[in-house]
Design a protein around this motif. Structure first.
Motif, PDB file in Angstrom:
ATOM      1  N   UNK A 101       0.432  -1.041  -0.213  1.00 39.14           N
ATOM      2  CA  UNK A 101       0.092  -0.315   0.178  1.00 39.14           C
ATOM      3  C   UNK A 101       0.613   1.187  -0.109  1.00 39.14           C
ATOM      4  N   UNK A 102       2.104   1.123   0.981  1.00 42.57           N
ATOM      5  CA  UNK A 102       3.132   2.673   0.738  1.00 42.57           C
ATOM      6  C   UNK A 102       3.522   2.489  -0.505  1.00 42.57           C
ATOM      7  N   UNK A 103       4.050   1.279  -1.268  1.00 41.94           N
ATOM      8  CA  UNK A 103       4.765   1.725  -2.669  1.00 41.94           C
ATOM      9  C   UNK A 103       3.797   2.133  -3.628  1.00 41.94           C
ATOM     10  N   UNK A 104       2.368   1.484  -3.227  1.00 40.88           N
ATOM     11  CA  UNK A 104       1.546   2.499  -4.164  1.00 40.88           C
ATOM     12  C   UNK A 104       0.773   1.944  -4.927  1.00 40.88           C
ATOM     13  N   UNK A 105       0.725   0.103  -4.934  1.00 38.04           N
ATOM     14  CA  UNK A 105       0.299  -1.003  -5.440  1.00 38.04           C
ATOM     15  C   UNK A 105      -0.733  -0.956  -5.556  1.00 38.04           C
ATOM     16  N   UNK A 106      -2.593  -1.518  -6.236  1.00 33.24           N
ATOM     17  CA  UNK A 106      -3.196  -0.856  -6.324  1.00 33.24           C
ATOM     18  C   UNK A 106      -4.235  -2.283  -5.339  1.00 33.24           C
ATOM     19  N   UNK A 144       6.895 -12.991   7.608  1.00 28.41           N
ATOM     20  CA  UNK A 144       7.696 -13.818   6.511  1.00 28.41           C
ATOM     21  C   UNK A 144       6.511 -13.199   6.061  1.00 28.41           C
ATOM     22  N   UNK A 145       5.089 -13.722   5.362  1.00 29.15           N
ATOM     23  CA  UNK A 145       3.881 -13.232   4.636  1.00 29.15           C
ATOM     24  C   UNK A 145       4.168 -12.043   3.852  1.00 29.15           C
ATOM     25  N   UNK A 146       4.453 -10.943   4.406  1.00 32.03           N
ATOM     26  CA  UNK A 146       4.565  -9.246   4.598  1.00 32.03           C
ATOM     27  C   UNK A 146       6.112  -9.032   4.229  1.00 32.03           C
ATOM     28  N   UNK A 147       6.958  -9.919   3.899  1.00 30.41           N
ATOM     29  CA  UNK A 147       8.401 -10.629   3.175  1.00 30.41           C
ATOM     30  C   UNK A 147       7.931 -10.928   1.689  1.00 30.41           C
ATOM     31  N   UNK A 148       7.203 -11.518   1.506  1.00 36.37           N
ATOM     32  CA  UNK A 148       6.680 -12.765   0.758  1.00 36.37           C
ATOM     33  C   UNK A 148       5.643 -11.987  -0.537  1.00 36.37           C
ATOM     34  N   UNK A 149       4.336 -11.276   0.173  1.00 31.42           N
ATOM     35  CA  UNK A 149       4.283 -10.507  -0.581  1.00 31.42           C
ATOM     36  C   UNK A 149       4.682  -9.153  -2.014  1.00 31.42           C
ATOM     37  N   UNK A 150       5.721  -9.280  -1.245  1.00 34.09           N
ATOM     38  CA  UNK A 150       6.771  -8.168  -1.897  1.00 34.09           C
ATOM     39  C   UNK A 150       7.235  -8.507  -3.233  1.00 34.09           C
ATOM     40  N   UNK A 151       6.932  -9.745  -3.109  1.00 38.42           N
ATOM     41  CA  UNK A 151       7.964 -10.846  -4.619  1.00 38.42           C
ATOM     42  C   UNK A 151       9.303 -10.123  -4.320  1.00 38.42           C
ATOM     43  N   UNK A 152      10.383 -10.103  -3.934  1.00 41.64           N
ATOM     44  CA  UNK A 152      11.708  -9.589  -3.223  1.00 41.64           C
ATOM     45  C   UNK A 152      12.656 -10.094  -4.538  1.00 41.64           C
ATOM     46  N   UNK A 153      13.727  -9.431  -4.885  1.00 42.37           N
ATOM     47  CA  UNK A 153      14.498 -10.478  -5.527  1.00 42.37           C
ATOM     48  C   UNK A 153      15.228 -10.952  -4.056  1.00 42.37           C
ATOM     49  N   UNK A 154      15.745 -10.472  -3.221  1.00 40.08           N
ATOM     50  CA  UNK A 154      16.384 -11.675  -2.074  1.00 40.08           C
ATOM     51  C   UNK A 154      14.599 -11.143  -0.857  1.00 40.08           C
ATOM     52  N   UNK A 155      15.187 -12.277   0.135  1.00 42.22           N
ATOM     53  CA  UNK A 155      15.406 -12.803   1.105  1.00 42.22           C
ATOM     54  C   UNK A 155      15.748 -12.644   2.356  1.00 42.22           C
TER      55      UNK A 155
END
Length: 334
Positions: A101-106, A144-155
């Protein structure tokens, strides 16, 4: 993609050098664990990768792009901390989606990613709850879920299981391993717990005093430690170290033998000794005995064995499993 290259990373706080020229390559999809004693620099190194600490010098490249001057939010990483760092007034669903949400995703994207991560982590029944209504293990899954939703290159994981009790640590460890297999993501994980390192990692990086002692798979480190430090750090109970001169060895300074590579007998064997203490653990029996040749020796036996303090026993090492180290502590390869 989620590759990482570190070149000559140094980090100093004033005159104290915490990282002393770290070179490391992490391939896409690898699970790499930094392990070492407190103060070895493993968490500082993770924070340099994340951009939470500035490297004094050196290069950090993610997917080939230099990110030393890139802020954390732009590096394509997601970090899971020892403390869950959840917002107490937000629901599980809102905590997981806040970063997006903070990153502006819909809204539709946020809903989709949160639902996917929630199902993956078995959090669906708890989406409307707040952190105070969750157990420690559930809170860590939310983080961990909060990290997953960002679909990062690195965890990046910084001792994520330290606040959990023993049973929850095992359960969450299994969940993280399963998560890595499903996501096929690149994960870098910091711990002081060698059991976590041995059971989770594709590759372990052993650090001591700000420098890398050895990099390898769990069994490479167990079977072929590069030096005395790694030999003593990997394996539980710790490897036995014996002055080579006591064993009439002339081509080594120290001999190492793991407790599980020694057998005991009441009748005969290589070293005669007196049992000092016995730990009956059910699956294992740990025997501590004193011999004139080796000094205090730790022996790990599978299953239950009826040894007791003051018993006279004979210990026999497996000659093929003995490790030899030179005067500088480096392994001598046959």
């Amino acid at each position: 993609m989620g590759s990482l290259q570190l070149s000559s990373i140094r980090k100093s706080f004033g005159t104290h050098e915490v990282l002393k020229g770290i070179d490391l390559e992490v391939k896409d999809g690898e699970f790499v664990i930094f392990v070492g004693p407190s103060g070895c620099g493993k968490s500082t190194l993770l924070r340099v990768i994340a951009g939470l600490e500035d490297a004094t010098s050196g290069s950090v490249r993610i997917d080939g792009a230099e990110v030393v001057n890139t802020p954390p939010a732009k590096r394509g990483i997601a970090m899971v901390f020892q403390s869950y760092a959840l917002y107490p007034h937000l629901t599980v669903k809102d905590n997981m989606g806040l970063g997006l949400k903070q990153a502006g995703e819909g809204k539709a994207v946020i809903e989709e990613r949160v639902a996917k991560a929630s199902t993956m982590l078995s959090l669906d029944p708890y989406l409307a709850r707040r952190p105070a209504e969750l157990s420690g293990g559930q809170r860590q899954r939310v983080a961990i879920g909060r990290a997953i939703v960002r679909e990062p290159k690195l965890f990046l994981f910084d001792e994520p299981l330290s606040n959990l009790d023993a049973a929850l640590r095992v359960q969450t460890r299994l969940e993280i391993a399963a998560l890595h297999r499903r996501l096929k993501a690149t994960m870098i994980y910091v711990t002081h717990d060698q059991v976590e390192a041995m059971t989770l990692a594709d590759k372990i990086v052993v650090l001591s005093a700000g420098a890398i002692e050895q990099i390898g798979s769990p069994m490479e480190l167990y079977n072929r430690p590069a030096n005395l430090f790694v030999a003593g750090f990997i394996g539980s109970p710790q490897m036995n170290f014996i002055e080579a001169g006591r064993l009439n060895e002339t081509n080594a300074s120290t001999i190492g033998i793991r407790p599980e590579h020694i057998t005991l007998s009441r009748e005969a064997g290589t070293w005669k000794g007196r049992v000092e203490h016995v730990e009956h653990l059910g699956a294992d029996t740990i025997v501590y005995l004193e011999t004139d040749v080796t000094g205090l020796l730790t022996v790990r036996l599978f299953g239950e064995h009826p040894y007791a303090a003051d018993d006279i026993v004979y210990a026999t090492p497996d000659a093929a499993s003995m490790h030899r180290f030179d005067a500088e502590g480096r392994a001598i390869r046959a």
